[in-house]
Design a protein around this motif. Structure first.
Motif, PDB file in Angstrom:
ATOM      1  N   GLU A   1       0.838  -1.202   0.000  1.00 15.85           N
ATOM      2  CA  GLU A   1       0.000   0.000   0.000  1.00 15.85           C
ATOM      3  C   GLU A   1       0.871   1.250   0.000  1.00 15.85           C
ATOM      4  O   GLU A   1       1.893   1.320   0.690  1.00 15.85           O
ATOM      5  CB  GLU A   1      -0.895  -0.001   1.238  1.00 15.85           C
ATOM      6  CG  GLU A   1      -1.828   1.183   1.323  1.00 15.85           C
ATOM      7  CD  GLU A   1      -2.704   1.139   2.572  1.00 15.85           C
ATOM      8  OE1 GLU A   1      -3.478   2.091   2.740  1.00 15.85           O
ATOM      9  OE2 GLU A   1      -2.616   0.190   3.363  1.00 15.85           O
ATOM     10  N   ASN A   2       0.462   2.245  -0.780  1.00 13.79           N
ATOM     11  CA  ASN A   2       1.160   3.530  -0.780  1.00 13.79           C
ATOM     12  C   ASN A   2       0.689   4.358   0.405  1.00 13.79           C
ATOM     13  O   ASN A   2      -0.511   4.442   0.678  1.00 13.79           O
ATOM     14  CB  ASN A   2       0.905   4.298  -2.074  1.00 13.79           C
ATOM     15  CG  ASN A   2       1.723   3.762  -3.221  1.00 13.79           C
ATOM     16  OD1 ASN A   2       2.774   3.166  -3.022  1.00 13.79           O
ATOM     17  ND2 ASN A   2       1.246   3.967  -4.431  1.00 13.79           N
ATOM     18  N   ILE A   3       1.649   4.947   1.093  1.00 14.26           N
ATOM     19  CA  ILE A   3       1.342   5.835   2.213  1.00 14.26           C
ATOM     20  C   ILE A   3       2.046   7.162   1.982  1.00 14.26           C
ATOM     21  O   ILE A   3       2.993   7.258   1.204  1.00 14.26           O
ATOM     22  CB  ILE A   3       1.755   5.218   3.573  1.00 14.26           C
ATOM     23  CG1 ILE A   3       3.264   4.957   3.623  1.00 14.26           C
ATOM     24  CG2 ILE A   3       0.949   3.956   3.860  1.00 14.26           C
ATOM     25  CD1 ILE A   3       3.777   4.562   4.999  1.00 14.26           C
ATOM     26  N   SER A   4       1.592   8.172   2.671  1.00 14.01           N
ATOM     27  CA  SER A   4       2.132   9.514   2.497  1.00 14.01           C
ATOM     28  C   SER A   4       3.260   9.774   3.494  1.00 14.01           C
ATOM     29  O   SER A   4       3.152   9.444   4.673  1.00 14.01           O
ATOM     30  CB  SER A   4       1.007  10.531   2.692  1.00 14.01           C
ATOM     31  OG  SER A   4       1.487  11.835   2.513  1.00 14.01           O
TER      32      SER A   4
ATOM     33  N   SER B   1       4.393  16.517   0.539  1.00 12.17           N
ATOM     34  CA  SER B   1       4.157  15.097   0.793  1.00 12.17           C
ATOM     35  C   SER B   1       4.197  14.328  -0.518  1.00 12.17           C
ATOM     36  O   SER B   1       3.844  14.870  -1.567  1.00 12.17           O
ATOM     37  CB  SER B   1       2.783  14.892   1.439  1.00 12.17           C
ATOM     38  OG  SER B   1       2.726  15.508   2.699  1.00 12.17           O
ATOM     39  N   VAL B   2       4.626  13.070  -0.437  1.00 13.55           N
ATOM     40  CA  VAL B   2       4.587  12.164  -1.584  1.00 13.55           C
ATOM     41  C   VAL B   2       4.084  10.809  -1.107  1.00 13.55           C
ATOM     42  O   VAL B   2       4.157  10.488   0.080  1.00 13.55           O
ATOM     43  CB  VAL B   2       5.968  11.993  -2.270  1.00 13.55           C
ATOM     44  CG1 VAL B   2       6.479  13.302  -2.825  1.00 13.55           C
ATOM     45  CG2 VAL B   2       6.975  11.370  -1.339  1.00 13.55           C
ATOM     46  N   LEU B   3       3.577  10.036  -2.048  1.00 16.92           N
ATOM     47  CA  LEU B   3       3.150   8.673  -1.747  1.00 16.92           C
ATOM     48  C   LEU B   3       4.275   7.707  -2.072  1.00 16.92           C
ATOM     49  O   LEU B   3       4.940   7.844  -3.102  1.00 16.92           O
ATOM     50  CB  LEU B   3       1.906   8.307  -2.559  1.00 16.92           C
ATOM     51  CG  LEU B   3       0.622   9.026  -2.181  1.00 16.92           C
ATOM     52  CD1 LEU B   3      -0.491   8.677  -3.173  1.00 16.92           C
ATOM     53  CD2 LEU B   3       0.198   8.680  -0.766  1.00 16.92           C
ATOM     54  N   ILE B   4       4.461   6.741  -1.198  1.00 20.43           N
ATOM     55  CA  ILE B   4       5.500   5.731  -1.379  1.00 20.43           C
ATOM     56  C   ILE B   4       5.005   4.449  -0.715  1.00 20.43           C
ATOM     57  O   ILE B   4       4.222   4.501   0.236  1.00 20.43           O
ATOM     58  CB  ILE B   4       6.838   6.220  -0.775  1.00 20.43           C
ATOM     59  CG1 ILE B   4       7.965   5.231  -1.045  1.00 20.43           C
ATOM     60  CG2 ILE B   4       6.703   6.531   0.683  1.00 20.43           C
ATOM     61  CD1 ILE B   4       9.337   5.759  -0.662  1.00 20.43           C
ATOM     62  N   ASP B   5       5.462   3.311  -1.211  1.00 17.43           N
ATOM     63  CA  ASP B   5       4.958   2.063  -0.638  1.00 17.43           C
ATOM     64  C   ASP B   5       5.445   1.881   0.799  1.00 17.43           C
ATOM     65  O   ASP B   5       6.559   2.255   1.160  1.00 17.43           O
ATOM     66  CB  ASP B   5       5.324   0.856  -1.510  1.00 17.43           C
ATOM     67  CG  ASP B   5       6.814   0.642  -1.633  1.00 17.43           C
ATOM     68  OD1 ASP B   5       7.335  -0.255  -0.953  1.00 17.43           O
ATOM     69  OD2 ASP B   5       7.450   1.387  -2.407  1.00 17.43           O
TER      70      ASP B   5
END
Length: 153
Positions: A7-10, A37-41
């Motif tokens: 899941e991608n989280i911020s 902020s960015v999304l990353i697994d």
């Protein structure tokens, strides 16, 4: 706790300058512009924390004074940055406002030196003072001396 590692989280850059890191679970890098902020697994974030990346873990490797904040509470609890009852301590505009609400100069100075430790936090403090238009002379003079930075209007 059963977390989906794909899941991608911020994650959020808490600093006023760009930060980045090399991926552990793949190729490439992750770069975060200031205050974004960015999304990353989730797996990558946990790997960075388990590898004691100072950007996530902070100066003392105890999750205090991080440069990057994991915005997903479940992940923060999973890695031990906080509990259900006690949130991770980070610098924020609200926290800075509360420090400036302290009445005595001595208590104010103690709060600043205990709370604002890293260069990133000092820069954030200066930017927040400018943004909020804080003009308490004695407190500003102390901040300028402590941070070794000038607060220009």
């Amino acid at each position: 706790m059963n977390l989906n590692m794909n899941e991608n989280i911020s994650i959020k850059n808490l600093t006023t300058f760009p930060v980045g890191f090399r991926r552990i679970n793949g190729n490439g890098e992750v770069n975060l512009p200031p205050n974004t902020s960015v999304l990353i697994d989730r797996a990558e974030v946990i790997s960075q924390i388990q590898s004691q990346n100072i950007l996530f873990c902070g100066e003392n490797n105890d999750s205090s004074h991080p440069y990057i904040f994991v915005e997903d509470k479940e992940t923060r609890v999973f890695v031990g940055f906080e509990t259900e009852d006690k949130p991770q301590e980070i610098i924020s505009e609200d926290k800075i406002k509360k420090i400036f609400d302290i009445k005595t100069q001595k208590s104010f100075e103690k709060a600043i030196t205990e709370t604002i430790v890293t260069l990133a936090e000092k820069k954030t403090l200066i930017e927040t003072i400018k943004k909020l238009g804080i003009n308490d002379h004695s407190k500003i003079k102390f901040i300028e001396k402590y941070t070794e930075m000038k607060i220009d209007d």
